[in-house]
Write a protein that holds these residues in place. Sequence first.
Motif, PDB file in Angstrom:
ATOM      1  N   PHE A 186      31.691  -4.946 -43.806  1.00  0.00           N
ATOM      2  CA  PHE A 186      31.676  -5.957 -42.744  1.00  0.00           C
ATOM      3  C   PHE A 186      30.704  -5.642 -41.606  1.00  0.00           C
ATOM      4  CE2 PHE A 186      35.752  -7.190 -44.700  1.00  0.00           C
ATOM      5  CZ  PHE A 186      35.487  -8.541 -44.839  1.00  0.00           C
ATOM      6  N   ILE A 207      26.035 -10.497 -37.583  1.00  0.00           N
ATOM      7  CA  ILE A 207      25.577 -11.890 -37.695  1.00  0.00           C
ATOM      8  C   ILE A 207      26.521 -12.820 -36.938  1.00  0.00           C
ATOM      9  CG2 ILE A 207      25.182 -13.785 -39.325  1.00  0.00           C
ATOM     10  CD1 ILE A 207      24.419 -11.544 -41.370  1.00  0.00           C
ATOM     11  N   THR A 215      25.370 -15.246 -33.945  1.00  0.00           N
ATOM     12  CA  THR A 215      25.599 -16.689 -34.040  1.00  0.00           C
ATOM     13  C   THR A 215      26.353 -17.192 -32.819  1.00  0.00           C
ATOM     14  OG1 THR A 215      25.741 -16.474 -36.444  1.00  0.00           O
ATOM     15  CG2 THR A 215      26.535 -18.524 -35.485  1.00  0.00           C
ATOM     16  N   LEU A 218      25.191 -19.921 -30.114  1.00  0.00           N
ATOM     17  CA  LEU A 218      25.915 -21.166 -29.832  1.00  0.00           C
ATOM     18  C   LEU A 218      26.167 -21.313 -28.332  1.00  0.00           C
ATOM     19  CD1 LEU A 218      28.503 -21.160 -32.759  1.00  0.00           C
ATOM     20  CD2 LEU A 218      26.671 -22.800 -32.402  1.00  0.00           C
ATOM     21  N   TRP A 225      17.848 -21.029 -30.119  1.00  0.00           N
ATOM     22  CA  TRP A 225      17.122 -21.328 -31.363  1.00  0.00           C
ATOM     23  C   TRP A 225      16.847 -20.050 -32.136  1.00  0.00           C
ATOM     24  CZ3 TRP A 225      12.989 -24.384 -28.139  1.00  0.00           C
ATOM     25  CH2 TRP A 225      13.600 -25.523 -27.611  1.00  0.00           C
ATOM     26  N   PRO A 242      21.014 -16.629 -39.089  1.00  0.00           N
ATOM     27  CA  PRO A 242      21.759 -16.919 -40.322  1.00  0.00           C
ATOM     28  C   PRO A 242      20.988 -17.821 -41.268  1.00  0.00           C
ATOM     29  CG  PRO A 242      22.792 -18.009 -38.414  1.00  0.00           C
ATOM     30  CD  PRO A 242      21.773 -17.042 -37.885  1.00  0.00           C
ATOM     31  N   VAL A 243      20.239 -18.794 -40.738  1.00  0.00           N
ATOM     32  CA  VAL A 243      19.493 -19.705 -41.615  1.00  0.00           C
ATOM     33  C   VAL A 243      18.430 -18.928 -42.389  1.00  0.00           C
ATOM     34  CG1 VAL A 243      17.955 -21.697 -41.661  1.00  0.00           C
ATOM     35  CG2 VAL A 243      19.926 -21.688 -40.115  1.00  0.00           C
ATOM     36  N   VAL A 249      37.192 -14.765 -45.926  1.00  0.00           N
ATOM     37  CA  VAL A 249      36.721 -13.494 -45.358  1.00  0.00           C
ATOM     38  C   VAL A 249      37.518 -12.328 -45.940  1.00  0.00           C
ATOM     39  CG1 VAL A 249      36.479 -12.151 -43.239  1.00  0.00           C
ATOM     40  CG2 VAL A 249      35.951 -14.586 -43.230  1.00  0.00           C
ATOM     41  N   ILE A 268      29.543 -16.022 -45.967  1.00  0.00           N
ATOM     42  CA  ILE A 268      29.752 -15.007 -44.923  1.00  0.00           C
ATOM     43  C   ILE A 268      28.661 -15.104 -43.859  1.00  0.00           C
ATOM     44  CG2 ILE A 268      28.461 -13.031 -45.869  1.00  0.00           C
ATOM     45  CD1 ILE A 268      32.025 -12.735 -44.556  1.00  0.00           C
ATOM     46  N   VAL A 269      27.434 -15.468 -44.252  1.00  0.00           N
ATOM     47  CA  VAL A 269      26.341 -15.526 -43.269  1.00  0.00           C
ATOM     48  C   VAL A 269      26.543 -16.700 -42.306  1.00  0.00           C
ATOM     49  CG1 VAL A 269      23.858 -15.902 -42.987  1.00  0.00           C
ATOM     50  CG2 VAL A 269      24.674 -14.301 -44.705  1.00  0.00           C
ATOM     51  N   THR A 270      27.045 -17.833 -42.806  1.00  0.00           N
ATOM     52  CA  THR A 270      27.206 -19.006 -41.936  1.00  0.00           C
ATOM     53  C   THR A 270      28.634 -19.142 -41.426  1.00  0.00           C
ATOM     54  OG1 THR A 270      27.659 -20.422 -43.841  1.00  0.00           O
ATOM     55  CG2 THR A 270      25.377 -20.286 -43.113  1.00  0.00           C
ATOM     56  N   THR A 295      30.508 -17.982 -38.910  1.00  0.00           N
ATOM     57  CA  THR A 295      30.833 -18.252 -37.504  1.00  0.00           C
ATOM     58  C   THR A 295      30.503 -19.699 -37.141  1.00  0.00           C
ATOM     59  OG1 THR A 295      30.323 -15.967 -37.041  1.00  0.00           O
ATOM     60  CG2 THR A 295      30.506 -17.432 -35.151  1.00  0.00           C
ATOM     61  N   TRP A 296      29.344 -20.164 -37.599  1.00  0.00           N
ATOM     62  CA  TRP A 296      28.975 -21.546 -37.313  1.00  0.00           C
ATOM     63  C   TRP A 296      30.007 -22.494 -37.924  1.00  0.00           C
ATOM     64  CZ3 TRP A 296      27.600 -25.849 -40.278  1.00  0.00           C
ATOM     65  CH2 TRP A 296      27.081 -26.929 -39.543  1.00  0.00           C
ATOM     66  N   VAL A 331      33.233 -22.494 -35.963  1.00  0.00           N
ATOM     67  CA  VAL A 331      33.116 -23.207 -34.679  1.00  0.00           C
ATOM     68  C   VAL A 331      33.069 -24.720 -34.918  1.00  0.00           C
ATOM     69  CG1 VAL A 331      31.573 -23.623 -32.717  1.00  0.00           C
ATOM     70  CG2 VAL A 331      32.100 -21.293 -33.420  1.00  0.00           C
ATOM     71  N   LEU A 364      34.262 -29.201 -23.938  1.00  0.00           N
ATOM     72  CA  LEU A 364      33.314 -28.227 -24.494  1.00  0.00           C
ATOM     73  C   LEU A 364      33.212 -28.337 -26.009  1.00  0.00           C
ATOM     74  CD1 LEU A 364      33.924 -25.058 -22.313  1.00  0.00           C
ATOM     75  CD2 LEU A 364      32.011 -26.660 -22.249  1.00  0.00           C
ATOM     76  N   LEU A 372      29.624 -28.521 -28.787  1.00  0.00           N
ATOM     77  CA  LEU A 372      29.647 -27.475 -29.823  1.00  0.00           C
ATOM     78  C   LEU A 372      29.828 -28.069 -31.219  1.00  0.00           C
ATOM     79  CD1 LEU A 372      31.667 -24.624 -28.091  1.00  0.00           C
ATOM     80  CD2 LEU A 372      29.304 -24.518 -28.886  1.00  0.00           C
ATOM     81  N   TYR A 430      23.054 -30.141 -27.578  1.00  0.00           N
ATOM     82  CA  TYR A 430      22.921 -29.553 -26.247  1.00  0.00           C
ATOM     83  C   TYR A 430      21.758 -28.585 -26.133  1.00  0.00           C
ATOM     84  CZ  TYR A 430      25.546 -25.690 -28.400  1.00  0.00           C
ATOM     85  OH  TYR A 430      25.961 -24.673 -29.216  1.00  0.00           O
ATOM     86  N   LEU A 486      17.551 -27.298 -31.985  1.00  0.00           N
ATOM     87  CA  LEU A 486      18.955 -26.990 -32.245  1.00  0.00           C
ATOM     88  C   LEU A 486      19.533 -27.973 -33.270  1.00  0.00           C
ATOM     89  CD1 LEU A 486      21.123 -24.950 -31.227  1.00  0.00           C
ATOM     90  CD2 LEU A 486      22.039 -26.820 -29.861  1.00  0.00           C
ATOM     91  N   LEU A 494      18.436 -26.903 -36.675  1.00  0.00           N
ATOM     92  CA  LEU A 494      19.240 -25.762 -37.142  1.00  0.00           C
ATOM     93  C   LEU A 494      20.622 -26.249 -37.571  1.00  0.00           C
ATOM     94  CD1 LEU A 494      18.146 -23.193 -34.427  1.00  0.00           C
ATOM     95  CD2 LEU A 494      17.852 -22.905 -36.893  1.00  0.00           C
ATOM     96  N   TRP A 495      21.180 -27.182 -36.816  1.00  0.00           N
ATOM     97  CA  TRP A 495      22.482 -27.761 -37.164  1.00  0.00           C
ATOM     98  C   TRP A 495      22.420 -28.382 -38.567  1.00  0.00           C
ATOM     99  CZ3 TRP A 495      24.706 -25.780 -33.127  1.00  0.00           C
ATOM    100  CH2 TRP A 495      26.012 -26.084 -32.802  1.00  0.00           C
ATOM    101  N   LEU A 500      22.175 -25.632 -41.260  1.00  0.00           N
ATOM    102  CA  LEU A 500      23.465 -24.962 -41.461  1.00  0.00           C
ATOM    103  C   LEU A 500      24.442 -25.904 -42.157  1.00  0.00           C
ATOM    104  CD1 LEU A 500      23.497 -23.171 -38.010  1.00  0.00           C
ATOM    105  CD2 LEU A 500      23.666 -22.016 -40.216  1.00  0.00           C
ATOM    106  N   ILE A 525      23.538 -25.793 -45.817  1.00  0.00           N
ATOM    107  CA  ILE A 525      24.011 -24.543 -46.432  1.00  0.00           C
ATOM    108  C   ILE A 525      25.514 -24.649 -46.697  1.00  0.00           C
ATOM    109  CG2 ILE A 525      24.321 -22.059 -46.075  1.00  0.00           C
ATOM    110  CD1 ILE A 525      21.730 -22.180 -44.343  1.00  0.00           C
TER     111      ILE A 525
END
Lengths: 62, 390
Positions: free
Chosen positions: A11, A17, A21, A25, A40, A46-47, B169, B203-205, B207-208, B211, B329, B333, B338, B343, B346-347, B350, B353
Amino acid sequence: MRTVRSVAAIFRWPLLIALLTLAGLLAALVGDDAWDAVSWALLSVPVALCGYFSFVRGRRQD
Amino acid sequence: MSAFLSSPLALRRWGWLHKWSSLVCTLFMLLLCLTGLPLVFYHEIDHALGKHIEAPRMAADLPHLPADEIVRAARGHHAHLVPLYLFREEDDPDLWVVKMDTRPDTDETKARFSVIDARNGSVLGEPRFDEGFMHLMYRLHVDLFAGLAGRLFLGFMGLLLVLSLLSGVVLYAPFMRRLDFGEVRRRRSGRLWWLDMHNMLGIVTLTWALVIGATGVINTWADVILKVWQAEQIAALKVAAPAPLASARVGQVSIQSMVNAALRSEPGMAVATIAFPGTLLSSPSHFAVFLHGDTPLTSRLLKAVLVDPASGQVMETPPRPWYVSALLLSQPLHFGDYGGLPLKVLWALLDLITVVVLWSGLVLWWRKHRAAGSPKHAPDAVADVAGGRA
């Protein structure tokens, strides 16, 4: 047979990462201009990693 | 790692949770990802289609008409409708959008809009938000054309997504004991490639996705949150002002003087929205003036000022509760609106993905499901790895 990894080793990168991230955000929420650019850059991580692991690294091993 | 997370029995249970939480929500999540993609670029698409209404060029800093004149102009074409809200265009402060409907307390799905030039009161357009491709995307994304029930249903699907991410996870660890981070085995078999891609992209994405999922769930509760807040404010007003609130009559005090009173009570802030009495954002007998600051954070964390239309006085109300801040908020998000166009791009990436993560999960389940149906029972992949046979 490869060695078995510890949970901490597994982990380590995902945790880094996740923090990047999260910072990405929040950065654009806190300020404009430079903060947006920080956001950005951080969210590109991650991308870019997804692209790298999917297309670049695998191909090199072939 | 504790037995709760990594014993073979525990992993089987986490596997069960991951499988079912994912299976139930996956098709809806694919729908949300695909409909969310154009919604991220709502503004840009509006511009490209030429639907965006801009203020005509005039001399700089022309004075604005009072809010009462804006309402009068909007109702010129819609005398049978009552005004609900006045929204000030964020990018174009000379423009007001007036939202009207038959009553203040409708579900607002049939509301009409007028865009008014605040400098001369001319009606610049009457955009329809209840038709066309973007409306279809919006409703499929927000409520499946089923109103509050649809919203809450999608919110529940979002909670399942969060569960599936968290259980994913836990399952990630046993799969990665003998692999490098990000390693994708592509030469062995199709299944391993799908599995490694699923784990790596997931696992890489993570957190996004967490959220977006959690803020999406909070957004589905918007109506409920606003109603609770309204009830709390009304209760506080009753304690503060024992006089019967129903005595207030609209029209005695001009809207603009109420707006001015609100602005005086919060120096340094600007008007974002004016809500008429009886709407979701006001109280049954008060106007609500929503003010915003000029930083990204304070422009989102709106401040509500209630004004009594009988006296024109600003009412003392308790500070904004935490759950309303959470809602305010959650919007940026979730929307990704914003931090400029980069951004949004990127949204979108993601989001795409995430589509691959959902799809690969479905493929993995389908292959295992098919294998389990064959006479020779295929071993459970999770128990397999947990047993050290990866």
